[in-house]
Write a protein that holds these residues in place. Structure first.
Motif, PDB file in Angstrom:
ATOM      1  N   SER A 148       0.863  -1.179   0.000  1.00 43.58           N
ATOM      2  CA  SER A 148       0.000   0.000   0.000  1.00 43.58           C
ATOM      3  C   SER A 148       0.893   1.220   0.000  1.00 43.58           C
ATOM      4  O   SER A 148       1.868   1.263   0.736  1.00 43.58           O
ATOM      5  CB  SER A 148      -0.867   0.021   1.249  1.00 43.58           C
ATOM      6  N   THR A 149       0.597   2.181  -0.816  1.00 48.01           N
ATOM      7  CA  THR A 149       1.321   3.439  -0.694  1.00 48.01           C
ATOM      8  C   THR A 149       0.372   4.529  -0.244  1.00 48.01           C
ATOM      9  O   THR A 149       0.602   5.205   0.742  1.00 48.01           O
ATOM     10  CB  THR A 149       1.980   3.843  -2.021  1.00 48.01           C
ATOM     11  N   ARG A 150      -0.724   4.692  -0.978  1.00 51.13           N
ATOM     12  CA  ARG A 150      -1.709   5.714  -0.679  1.00 51.13           C
ATOM     13  C   ARG A 150      -2.152   5.732   0.779  1.00 51.13           C
ATOM     14  O   ARG A 150      -2.044   6.738   1.467  1.00 51.13           O
ATOM     15  CB  ARG A 150      -2.980   5.425  -1.462  1.00 51.13           C
TER      16      ARG A 150
ATOM     17  N   ARG B 235      -0.986   4.075   3.374  1.00 49.97           N
ATOM     18  CA  ARG B 235       0.121   4.184   4.321  1.00 49.97           C
ATOM     19  C   ARG B 235       0.602   5.626   4.438  1.00 49.97           C
ATOM     20  O   ARG B 235       0.781   6.149   5.532  1.00 49.97           O
ATOM     21  CB  ARG B 235       1.281   3.289   3.880  1.00 49.97           C
ATOM     22  N   VAL B 236       0.797   6.278   3.288  1.00 47.94           N
ATOM     23  CA  VAL B 236       1.289   7.653   3.307  1.00 47.94           C
ATOM     24  C   VAL B 236       0.276   8.569   3.976  1.00 47.94           C
ATOM     25  O   VAL B 236       0.631   9.465   4.739  1.00 47.94           O
ATOM     26  CB  VAL B 236       1.619   8.125   1.875  1.00 47.94           C
ATOM     27  N   SER B 237      -1.001   8.319   3.734  1.00 52.33           N
ATOM     28  CA  SER B 237      -2.046   9.133   4.337  1.00 52.33           C
ATOM     29  C   SER B 237      -2.025   8.992   5.868  1.00 52.33           C
ATOM     30  O   SER B 237      -2.096   9.982   6.601  1.00 52.33           O
ATOM     31  CB  SER B 237      -3.397   8.711   3.764  1.00 52.33           C
TER      32      SER B 237
ATOM     33  N   GLU C 295       0.577   8.004   7.646  1.00 53.74           N
ATOM     34  CA  GLU C 295       1.845   8.581   8.121  1.00 53.74           C
ATOM     35  C   GLU C 295       1.739  10.090   8.251  1.00 53.74           C
ATOM     36  O   GLU C 295       2.218  10.676   9.227  1.00 53.74           O
ATOM     37  CB  GLU C 295       2.974   8.246   7.152  1.00 53.74           C
ATOM     38  N   LEU C 296       1.132  10.736   7.243  1.00 55.23           N
ATOM     39  CA  LEU C 296       0.993  12.188   7.304  1.00 55.23           C
ATOM     40  C   LEU C 296       0.128  12.592   8.486  1.00 55.23           C
ATOM     41  O   LEU C 296       0.445  13.529   9.219  1.00 55.23           O
ATOM     42  CB  LEU C 296       0.389  12.710   5.997  1.00 55.23           C
TER      43      LEU C 296
ATOM     44  N   LYS D 102       2.197  12.185  11.611  1.00 54.40           N
ATOM     45  CA  LYS D 102       3.238  13.208  11.745  1.00 54.40           C
ATOM     46  C   LYS D 102       2.638  14.553  12.137  1.00 54.40           C
ATOM     47  O   LYS D 102       3.215  15.278  12.929  1.00 54.40           O
ATOM     48  CB  LYS D 102       4.036  13.327  10.456  1.00 54.40           C
TER      49      LYS D 102
ATOM     50  N   VAL E 120      -8.675  12.265  -1.356  1.00 54.27           N
ATOM     51  CA  VAL E 120      -7.290  12.112  -0.897  1.00 54.27           C
ATOM     52  C   VAL E 120      -7.015  13.040   0.282  1.00 54.27           C
ATOM     53  O   VAL E 120      -6.514  12.621   1.329  1.00 54.27           O
ATOM     54  CB  VAL E 120      -6.295  12.400  -2.043  1.00 54.27           C
ATOM     55  N   ALA E 121      -7.374  14.321   0.105  1.00 55.40           N
ATOM     56  CA  ALA E 121      -7.096  15.302   1.159  1.00 55.40           C
ATOM     57  C   ALA E 121      -7.866  14.966   2.431  1.00 55.40           C
ATOM     58  O   ALA E 121      -7.327  15.030   3.542  1.00 55.40           O
ATOM     59  CB  ALA E 121      -7.450  16.702   0.666  1.00 55.40           C
TER      60      ALA E 121
ATOM     61  N   ILE F  44      -6.500  12.314   5.080  1.00 57.50           N
ATOM     62  CA  ILE F  44      -5.607  12.727   6.172  1.00 57.50           C
ATOM     63  C   ILE F  44      -6.426  13.268   7.343  1.00 57.50           C
ATOM     64  O   ILE F  44      -6.158  12.945   8.502  1.00 57.50           O
ATOM     65  CB  ILE F  44      -4.603  13.772   5.665  1.00 57.50           C
TER      66      ILE F  44
ATOM     67  N   ILE G 235       8.146  12.339   4.177  1.00 59.42           N
ATOM     68  CA  ILE G 235       7.414  11.168   3.700  1.00 59.42           C
ATOM     69  C   ILE G 235       8.237  10.541   2.585  1.00 59.42           C
ATOM     70  O   ILE G 235       8.581  11.215   1.615  1.00 59.42           O
ATOM     71  CB  ILE G 235       6.025  11.558   3.151  1.00 59.42           C
TER      72      ILE G 235
ATOM     73  N   SER H 126       7.817   0.439  -3.237  1.00 61.72           N
ATOM     74  CA  SER H 126       6.462   0.538  -2.696  1.00 61.72           C
ATOM     75  C   SER H 126       5.602   1.456  -3.553  1.00 61.72           C
ATOM     76  O   SER H 126       4.646   2.041  -3.082  1.00 61.72           O
ATOM     77  CB  SER H 126       6.525   1.064  -1.268  1.00 61.72           C
TER      78      SER H 126
ATOM     79  N   ALA I 107      -2.720  16.538  -3.286  1.00 60.10           N
ATOM     80  CA  ALA I 107      -3.897  16.594  -2.417  1.00 60.10           C
ATOM     81  C   ALA I 107      -3.521  16.300  -0.969  1.00 60.10           C
ATOM     82  O   ALA I 107      -4.273  16.589  -0.051  1.00 60.10           O
ATOM     83  CB  ALA I 107      -4.962  15.622  -2.910  1.00 60.10           C
TER      84      ALA I 107
END
Lengths: 314, 314, 314
Positions: A63-65, A67-69, A71-72, A75, A295-296, A299, B82, B88, B106
């Motif tokens: 997963s990238t989307r 996971r990154v969401s 993580e953001l 953070k 997407v936004a 988060i 990030i 990945s 986004a």
């Protein structure tokens, strides 16, 4: 005050949609909106809400989307983050999920975000480890944070989903996104339609609470919202549908279909999109599209859940 | 004061060398030196310059050196980070770079560092997303931060490159390092010589602004600086040169060659080195070698660029 | 005061057990206990001890457990972290460990944690780079932090290991865990027994300081502690033992064996466990088991070492 807040959000995990009451959902949406507006005003996108708390991101499916969401979100709340990804999952080599979970718990994280190919694994972890868990997608079961961010995106444009018609199109059979969305939208009073090829949408899916359609035109007629699902092209080889072209011809959402829906109907897609397969660029990039909002808002929703599960307990 | 500084560095992205004026380059070098001297005096290698700002490292081509160098620069400036790596990159599966870019946007990062196998992708992202971008290497096109760190390393030893002879040796054809270096060194007034096997250095490369040599001895004669490029051994199989031994015999930079260059000539290599293929250990480890300075200066240059693009806008 | 503390811990690296004196070991254990008790009282699991210091985790052999444990320790001490993992080790492609090391050093980290398949590589790095190094496992040589966390786990239950009988069972030949444990336990005055199939435990291992047993019952009789090693199932194919069943029949630690040991004997395993191969669940999950203590104490020991090597120098 802590007491009042605890009452306001009584959960210790987000495993699926069922456990959330209508009030819980509204509280999550409100919290996400509050956080979002605080961050919009600030250049420094950071609050100390989860400072010194450790969140373990256990992504045992690629997963990238998502996971990154997450993580953001973590953070921005100043949490410490430990990432364990599929590629480096030696931790689970020859180990049961029970042992892996106990090992992780012995490292005393404050919360685990888990994506796993096995449905029910977040529930298992939460039950046996007594630790806050957020389900970031478990097999073909559920993806509750996606459904919540989808709802937030819709509610940013229309006041309520109550009584509104929302059509979900695609591979319903294998979609945890569809499952969580149907459950959440029904709970909030929407009328849900499900549409897809018969191989990917058996009649029994009606028990989920949606009306079944095999014809895209009929399914989108008069809809307030149309939500396309990503086609997993690898399913094609498994015989679920013959060719991409065949799928496109029958289920690609186009400008023509959009005209059949309500005026100002909203168009959604969880991404990543296969342009021209499940959706036409003309629609995906139109003003009706919520795709980037989704997407936004991801988060914001994840910040809200992390905050409600961890940040208020102080 | 913010106004003066904005004037001093008018850019919103570092895509290649062309856009930078001689003054811009000097300003970047000065900023890197200032940051370096501040950090040398401190035990705590950290400033809050980018606190609360999110930098997205999008490394869609494998890289450790450059990625780690950027990460260190970002951490020293207290940015949130990030990382999205090739392994990945499900985010780009079946997705155009345009959709990937919009998705990332986004999530509202403040800056994107991108390495991509396609030349021009950093420009594309910057143009369509209107967000600060640093090119960390795009295909065989450019690698501007490498050229800037190379220049800083040279200028730490000699006052100016103006009028100096700088020889670049190796696979010029496929080297973004060579391309950015030629452009930068010519801009700063150096005389550049290019040397390599004819298959990797066609006569048309003279249009870049360098003089072409096929004989290593002639190319290094009287040079102030000799910069070796890394040989990609996999090119050998593609027919660009017959064997490693053949390459070594003709283009390995040895102590004998060093004697042909100017006294105290500087020796450079972007790393990782193939010792005995493109460079002899005796030379690589000599006092003439800037190879480790290049690594250390990489962090300073990247801190400077991040700071100039993000840190001053407050 | 800084002087007194420096005296108290005179080391600049943790490469193996040999260099540590009995007093050093006690000091490490005490420091780990102090840090642990501080963190137990706090909701915010974080001290600024290593703020602004950069720790480079160089894991060139796959690892999740040990890497995550070090990362957690580093984050709790507020260090900045750079991770370089096997998967992304382009940095070492075609490069000697010497060049890799020098490259990393030019990035000026404050400490390197290294796991490497080659025994002696941490020593090599420390010797040539003059930088604090912690060995996180080097080939079949040593794994000193594991031995220290094992000792802490034992000492949490019994006052001393002096004069106590401790049995280590399994693939002694290839186990850096066994090697470091034997050296540490002997140093602290324990009587060590080694047990395993003759192919994995040659008579010469007696020179390590342990008594050799080929029969599990005899080996555990009257033992205060029994420590099982993980069976690497891939060794089976290499001819070291015939089948998993055969191994289990002879060397799986069961409730029956536990009865042969001392009353309240402690049971340990570095994980991940192959339940039913080297240990029976009934034993692994019993009150005698220290297995989860070992995981939790790993973080405390690693925090202590990082703190002693870096945090006191101010």
């Amino acid at each position: 005050m802590a007491r009042r807040k605890k009452k306001a959000f009584p959960h210790k995990a987000i495993l699926g949609i069922e456990a959330l009451s209508v009030d819980d959902v509204r509280y999550i949406i409100d919290t996400a909106r509050n956080l979002r507006s605080v961050f919009k005003r600030r250049r420094i996108k950071k609050t100390p809400a989860l400072q010194g708390r450790t969140v373990l991101n256990l992504f045992l499916e690629p997963s990238t989307r998502t996971r990154v969401s997450f993580e953001l979100a973590e953070k921005r709340l100043s949490a410490d983050i430990i990432n364990i990804a599929a590629a480096s999952s030696a931790i689970v080599k020859g180990e049961s999920i029970f042992d892996t979970g106990r090992t992780l718990l012995a490292m005393s994280p404050d919360l685990i975000v888990i994506r796993h190919k096995m449905g029910g694994s977040p529930h298992f972890l939460h039950k046996h480890l007594e630790i806050p868990v957020i389900n970031a997608g478990d097999g073909i079961n559920q993806h509750p944070t996606q459904a919540l961010l989808d709802l937030l995106s819709i509610l940013d444009r229309i006041d309520t989903v109550e009584g509104k018609t929302i059509t979900i199109v695609g591979d319903i059979k294998h979609s945890r996104v569809a499952r969580s969305n149907v459950l959440l939208l029904k709970k909030m009073g929407a009328k849900v339609r499900l549409c897809g090829p018969p191989t990917l949408l058996q009649p029994e899916y009606a028990t989920l609470g949606g009306e079944i359609f095999y014809d895209l035109k009929q399914a989108v007629e008069g809809a307030h919202v149309v939500m396309m699902l990503r086609v997993q092209l690898e399913r094609m080889k498994m015989g679920y549908f013959p060719t991409t072209n065949e799928y496109r011809r029958l289920y690609c959402f186009t400008a023509k279909h959009l005209k059949l829906a309500r005026k100002n109907a909203l168009v959604m897609h969880p991404g990543p999109m296969n342009r021209w397969v499940e959706i036409e660029p003309e629609v995906a990039d139109s003003e009706n599209s919520l795709i980037l909002d989704q997407v936004a808002n991801g988060i914001s929703i994840r910040m809200a859940l992390l905050y409600l599960l961890l940040g208020e307990k102080g």
